[in-house]
Design an enzyme around this catalytic site. Structure first.
Site, PDB file in Angstrom:
ATOM      1  N   HIS A   1      -9.535  -5.865  -5.542  1.00 11.73           N
ATOM      2  CA  HIS A   1      -9.336  -5.836  -4.090  1.00 11.73           C
ATOM      3  C   HIS A   1      -8.483  -7.035  -3.688  1.00 11.73           C
ATOM      4  O   HIS A   1      -8.615  -8.121  -4.260  1.00 11.73           O
ATOM      5  CB  HIS A   1     -10.676  -5.887  -3.367  1.00 11.73           C
TER       6      HIS A   1
ATOM      7  N   CYS B   1      -5.620  -1.326   0.478  1.00 16.96           N
ATOM      8  CA  CYS B   1      -5.688  -2.765   0.731  1.00 16.96           C
ATOM      9  C   CYS B   1      -4.494  -3.531   0.180  1.00 16.96           C
ATOM     10  O   CYS B   1      -3.941  -4.404   0.849  1.00 16.96           O
ATOM     11  CB  CYS B   1      -6.993  -3.335   0.178  1.00 16.96           C
TER      12      CYS B   1
END
Length: 335
Positions: free
Chosen positions: A94, A208
Site C-alpha cells: 500500500h 492507491c
C-alpha cells in the site's frame, strides 16, 4: 495496493490470486480512458465497511507561503496492522505520501483507498430482487495529521523524496480536491495483452499507488525536484485478448436488456460471493478456475460498463515494478 486501507478481506485477496485473464472490441482507444465525473454521489447504506474509512481524517490545512515542507514516500504491506510483513513478502503493498512542515513541526499523511475494502471494489453483490449486480466500489482520498513511523518503517518504506514550499503545497491541495471529487471509482485490475514490456494495455487500474503517482507528478509540475531513488509499486494484472464491449447496466439488465447476457454476468460473479464454510469456498474456487482459466472467460466492470475479456496465459500476475519519480515541467523550487 493497500495497507488495511488499500486492501480488503484476506479471502478476497486469495480469490484474486485464483482469478486469471481479459479482452475488448476493435477500433477503440487503448487503454480505455478512466472516466471522471462532475460530482461524487452519496454511498448506498447497503455498502458497509469492516474497517471505517478515514477514521481520523481532517481537512488539508493551508500552509504559509514561506513554509518549507518535506515530502516522504510511504509504503507498507497490505494489512500490515494485522499480518505484519506477511503480504510484504509477496510484494503486495500500500502506498501513501507524508508531509512535514518546518514552521509548525507537524506531520501529515495522505492516501487514497477503498471506502468499503478491496473485495467490494473488485466484485459486486448479487442482491435478491435486483437483476443488476450491485457495486460498492467508491474510493477516496484521506488526509490526517501525523505519520505512524513504526507502521511505515518496520516492514516498508519511509523516505524523503523532495522538499516543497507552502505555496506549492496549497496548490497541490486544490488539485487533490478536484482529483478526489471527479475520480470516484476504484478499479482493481490492470488488463493487458501479454507480460511483455511493450504489451498493449487495455485497461489501467485506479487505486492507491496511482493516486500517489499522480500526486508526485503534480508536485513535479509545480516545480518539485525529486531525489534519484528507486520507487516500485504493486499491480494486479489480468492478461487477455482484445476486450469486447458489452454495454452498461441499463442496456444489459434493463427492461429491454439482453437477458441471456445478464444471466451470464450474474453467473460469473456468483462464485466470488462471501463464503460461510470452507466447503463452499472450494466449490466456488473450482468454478472460478473452470470459467477463467479453462474457458478463458472474465467479465470486467469498468467506468460503469461491462466488458468481456477473453483470458489467456498467464491469466493473472501480481507484479512489483519500478516507476521512476517524475521530472517536472516548471522551474525547480530551491531550498
Amino acid at each position: 495496493m493497500g495497507s488495511a486501507r488499500c486492501s480488503g478481506l484476506l479471502p478476497a485477496l486469495l480469490l484474486l490470486l485464483a482469478v486469471w485473464g481479459l479482452r475488448v472490441a476493435g477500433g477503440l482507444r487503448w487503454p480505455v480512458p478512466y472516466r471522471r465525473f462532475d460530482f461524487r454521489p452519496k454511498t448506498d447504506p447497503y455498502c458497509q465497511a469492516r474497517y471505517t474509512f478515514c477514521p481520523t481524517g481532517s481537512a488539508i490545512p493551508a500552509m504559509k507561503d514561506n513554509d518549507v515542507i518535506e515530502v516522504y514516500r510511504l509504503q507498507a504491506p497490505v494489512w500490515e496492522f494485522k499480518y505484519g510483513s506477511l503480504l510484504g513478502h509477496l510484494k503486495i503493498m500500500h502506498d501513501a505520501v507524508g508531509f512535514k512542515s518546518s514552521l509548525t513541526g507537524k506531520n501529515y499523511t495522505m492516501e487514497w483507498y477503498e471506502l468499503f475494502q478491496l473485495g467490494n471494489c473488485t466484485f459486486p453483490h448479487l442482491r435478491p430482487g435486483m437483476d443488476a449486480p450491485f457495486w460498492c466500489n467508491q474510493g477516496a482520498a484521506c488526509f490526517y495529521e501525523g505519520i505512524d513511523d513504526a507502521h511505515w518503517k518496520e516492514n516498508g518504506t519511509l523516505v524523503l523524496v523532495t522538499t516543497i514550499s507552502g505555496t506549492m503545497f496549497n496548490e497541490m491541495a486544490q488539485w487533490v480536491k478536484y482529483d478526489n471529487e471527479t475520480g470516484i471509482y476504484y478499479e482493481t485490475w490492470t488488463v493487458q495483452a501479454s507480460p511483455g514490456k511493450n504489451s498493449t494495455v487495455w485497461f489501467d487500474s485506479y487505486e492507491c499507488s496511482k493516486f500517489i503517482l499522480r500526486t508526485y507528478q503534480k508536485l513535479a509540475d509545480l516545480g518539485a525536484v525529486f531525489k534519484k531513488i528507486q520507487t516500485n509499486y504493486t499491480s494486479i494484472i489480468l492478461y487477455s485478448g482484445e476486450p469486447i464491449y458489452l454495454g452498461n447496466e441499463t442496456s444489459i439488465f434493463g427492461p429491454q436488456g439482453n437477458k441471456t447476457l445478464a444471466a451470464a454476468i450474474r453467473n460469473f460473479y456468483n462464485p466470488f460471493k462471501p463464503h460461510q464454510t470452507v466447503r463452499e469456498f472450494f466449490v466456488d474456487l473450482f468454478k472460478i478456475i473452470d470459467r477463467v482459466i479453462l474457458n478463458h472467460q472474465f467479465y470486467l466492470f469498468y467506468n460503469l460498463e461491462y466488458w468481456f475479456l477473453p483470458m489467456k496465459f498467464p491469466y493473472l500476475k501480481i507484479i512489483y515494478e519500478e516507476v521512476p519519480l517524475p521530472v517536472g515541467s516548471k522551474a525547480s523550487f530551491g531550498v
